[in-house]
Design an enzyme around this catalytic site. Structure first.
Site, PDB file in Angstrom:
ATOM      1  N   LYS A  19      39.870  31.437  43.844  1.00 26.96           N
ATOM      2  CA  LYS A  19      38.528  31.960  43.612  1.00 26.96           C
ATOM      3  C   LYS A  19      37.857  31.231  42.445  1.00 26.96           C
ATOM      4  CE  LYS A  19      39.693  36.505  45.534  1.00 26.96           C
ATOM      5  NZ  LYS A  19      39.683  37.969  45.298  1.00 26.96           N
ATOM      6  N   TYR A  59      34.069  38.298  53.918  1.00 26.52           N
ATOM      7  CA  TYR A  59      34.427  39.639  53.447  1.00 26.52           C
ATOM      8  C   TYR A  59      33.712  40.746  54.238  1.00 26.52           C
ATOM      9  CZ  TYR A  59      37.148  38.161  49.327  1.00 26.52           C
ATOM     10  OH  TYR A  59      38.119  37.651  48.492  1.00 26.52           O
ATOM     11  N   PHE A  67      31.778  47.889  45.579  1.00 25.91           N
ATOM     12  CA  PHE A  67      31.955  46.649  44.809  1.00 25.91           C
ATOM     13  C   PHE A  67      31.515  45.399  45.580  1.00 25.91           C
ATOM     14  CE2 PHE A  67      36.190  47.527  46.740  1.00 25.91           C
ATOM     15  CZ  PHE A  67      36.403  46.354  47.448  1.00 25.91           C
ATOM     16  N   ARG A  95      51.150  36.588  50.432  1.00 29.66           N
ATOM     17  CA  ARG A  95      50.678  37.739  49.647  1.00 29.66           C
ATOM     18  C   ARG A  95      51.718  38.200  48.626  1.00 29.66           C
ATOM     19  NH1 ARG A  95      45.738  40.304  51.258  1.00 29.66           N
ATOM     20  NH2 ARG A  95      46.457  42.322  50.499  1.00 29.66           N
ATOM     21  N   THR A 101      46.620  43.463  44.888  1.00 26.15           N
ATOM     22  CA  THR A 101      45.182  43.232  44.678  1.00 26.15           C
ATOM     23  C   THR A 101      44.789  43.478  43.224  1.00 26.15           C
ATOM     24  OG1 THR A 101      44.764  43.915  46.955  1.00 26.15           O
ATOM     25  CG2 THR A 101      42.878  43.940  45.453  1.00 26.15           C
ATOM     26  N   ARG A 112      48.897  36.848  40.464  1.00 33.41           N
ATOM     27  CA  ARG A 112      48.008  37.817  39.809  1.00 33.41           C
ATOM     28  C   ARG A 112      48.718  38.520  38.653  1.00 33.41           C
ATOM     29  NH1 ARG A 112      45.873  40.104  45.588  1.00 33.41           N
ATOM     30  NH2 ARG A 112      43.986  38.837  45.845  1.00 33.41           N
ATOM     31  N   ASN A 122      40.440  38.313  40.140  1.00 33.13           N
ATOM     32  CA  ASN A 122      41.880  38.240  40.442  1.00 33.13           C
ATOM     33  C   ASN A 122      42.322  36.897  41.046  1.00 33.13           C
ATOM     34  OD1 ASN A 122      40.802  38.714  42.946  1.00 33.13           O
ATOM     35  ND2 ASN A 122      42.099  40.462  43.448  1.00 33.13           N
ATOM     36  N   HIS A 125      42.806  34.564  46.863  1.00 38.54           N
ATOM     37  CA  HIS A 125      42.718  35.327  48.106  1.00 38.54           C
ATOM     38  C   HIS A 125      43.820  34.878  49.045  1.00 38.54           C
ATOM     39  CE1 HIS A 125      41.215  36.910  51.936  1.00 38.54           C
ATOM     40  NE2 HIS A 125      41.498  35.720  52.425  1.00 38.54           N
ATOM     41  N   GLU A 136      40.010  33.550  59.610  1.00 34.07           N
ATOM     42  CA  GLU A 136      39.556  32.944  58.345  1.00 34.07           C
ATOM     43  C   GLU A 136      39.703  31.419  58.386  1.00 34.07           C
ATOM     44  OE1 GLU A 136      41.688  35.105  55.289  1.00 34.07           O
ATOM     45  OE2 GLU A 136      40.607  36.961  55.729  1.00 34.07           O
TER      46      GLU A 136
HETATM   47  P1  IDP Z   1      42.993  41.496  48.700  1.00 34.20           P
HETATM   48  O1  IDP Z   1      42.200  40.365  48.084  1.00 34.20           O
HETATM   49  O2  IDP Z   1      44.263  41.741  47.944  1.00 34.20           O
HETATM   50  O3  IDP Z   1      43.216  41.318  50.183  1.00 34.20           O
HETATM   51  P2  IDP Z   1      40.931  43.452  49.364  1.00 34.20           P
HETATM   52  O4  IDP Z   1      41.096  44.933  49.393  1.00 34.20           O
HETATM   53  O5  IDP Z   1      40.803  42.742  50.679  1.00 34.20           O
HETATM   54  O6  IDP Z   1      42.137  42.829  48.505  1.00 34.20           O
HETATM   55  O7  IDP Z   1      39.662  43.139  48.470  1.00 34.20           O
HETATM   56  C1  IDP Z   1      39.097  41.856  48.441  1.00 34.20           C
HETATM   57  C2  IDP Z   1      38.742  41.513  47.029  1.00 34.20           C
HETATM   58  O8  IDP Z   1      37.726  42.401  46.586  1.00 34.20           O
HETATM   59  C3  IDP Z   1      39.850  41.678  45.994  1.00 34.20           C
HETATM   60  O9  IDP Z   1      40.743  40.575  45.958  1.00 34.20           O
HETATM   61  C4  IDP Z   1      39.070  41.814  44.721  1.00 34.20           C
HETATM   62  O10 IDP Z   1      38.587  40.545  44.265  1.00 34.20           O
HETATM   63  C5  IDP Z   1      37.871  42.628  45.189  1.00 34.20           C
HETATM   64  N1  IDP Z   1      38.079  44.061  44.940  1.00 34.20           N
HETATM   65  C6  IDP Z   1      38.896  44.906  45.609  1.00 34.20           C
HETATM   66  N2  IDP Z   1      38.850  46.140  45.081  1.00 34.20           N
HETATM   67  C7  IDP Z   1      37.964  46.066  44.062  1.00 34.20           C
HETATM   68  C8  IDP Z   1      37.472  47.026  43.110  1.00 34.20           C
HETATM   69  O11 IDP Z   1      37.857  48.198  43.120  1.00 34.20           O
HETATM   70  N3  IDP Z   1      36.568  46.576  42.196  1.00 34.20           N
HETATM   71  C9  IDP Z   1      36.134  45.274  42.158  1.00 34.20           C
HETATM   72  N4  IDP Z   1      36.570  44.350  43.028  1.00 34.20           N
HETATM   73  C10 IDP Z   1      37.482  44.742  43.964  1.00 34.20           C
HETATM   74 MG    MG Z   2      41.852  41.335  51.721  1.00 33.88          MG
END
Ligand code: IDP
Ligand code: MG
Length: 159
Positions: A19, A59, A67, A95, A101, A112, A122, A125, A136
């Site tokens: 990212k 996304y 968010f 993962r 996450t 992470r 974070n 991805h 994707e």
């Molecule tokens: P992942 O990246 O581990 O698959 P997802 O639930 O798909 O997690 O969420 C995508 C991205 O959205 C996360 O990697 C993070 O950057 C962001 N994200 C997820 N939850 C939150 C939150 O509660 N606040 C802010 N950003 C979030």
């Molecule tokens: Mg995801």
């Protein structure tokens, strides 16, 4: 033992993206190294500054989350490194390398867990299922990916 010209064995693929914070913080080499050292094979990589529309589609499943606007702003704030990695179980295994996450829930030793603090920054991805990985990969690499046989193949896999 595979020869240099052998046809590549078809294995699972995943989409991994460093990212904008990972790029800005100089973590590109560190993150790639972890995938290389595990034994996964790189099949595609490019540095790209994605459009809002492209990132919103990536996304799309999260568009109703509160968010989401902040996520799109963050993810389009600078270049990302888009990659395809190949290997048995690479979707789940990728993962595991990434960690949870939320960095606060990511184990030490994961990307992470070791390299970031805030869920909204974070650094990486990874696709969450084989089906979403293929979607994707098509979204980020419509031009296709490299087909090649790694000289390590027979040292990473028994068969
Ligand atoms: P992942 O990246 O581990 O698959 P997802 O639930 O798909 O997690 O969420 C995508 C991205 O959205 C996360 O990697 C993070 O950057 C962001 N994200 C997820 N939850 C939150 C939150 O509660 N606040 C802010 N950003 C979030
Ligand atoms: Mg995801």
């Amino acid at each position: 033992m595979a020869s240099a010209s052998a046809a590549p064995v078809a294995r699972e693929r995943t989409y991994i993206m460093i990212k904008p914070d990972g790029v800005q913080r100089g973590l590109v080499g560190e993150i790639i190294a972890r995938f290389e050292r595990k034994g996964y094979k790189m099949a595609a990589m490019k540095l790209v500054k994605p459009s809002t529309e492209h990132m919103e589609e990536h996304y799309a499943d999260l568009k109703d989350k509160k968010f989401f606007p902040g996520l799109i702003k963050y993810m389009t704030s600078g270049p990302v490194v888009a990659m395809v990695w190949v290997g048995d179980g690479v979707v789940a295994g990728g993962r595991v390398l990434l960690g949870a996450t939320k960095p606060s829930e990511s184990a030490p030793g994961t990307i992470r867990g070791d390299l970031c603090i805030d869920v909204g920054r974070n650094v990486c991805h990874g696709s969450d299922a084989v089906e979403s990985a293929e979607k994707e990969i098509a979204h980020w690499f419509p031009e296709g990916v490299a087909e090649w046989t790694s000289h390590s193949e027979s040292w990473v896999y028994e068969a």
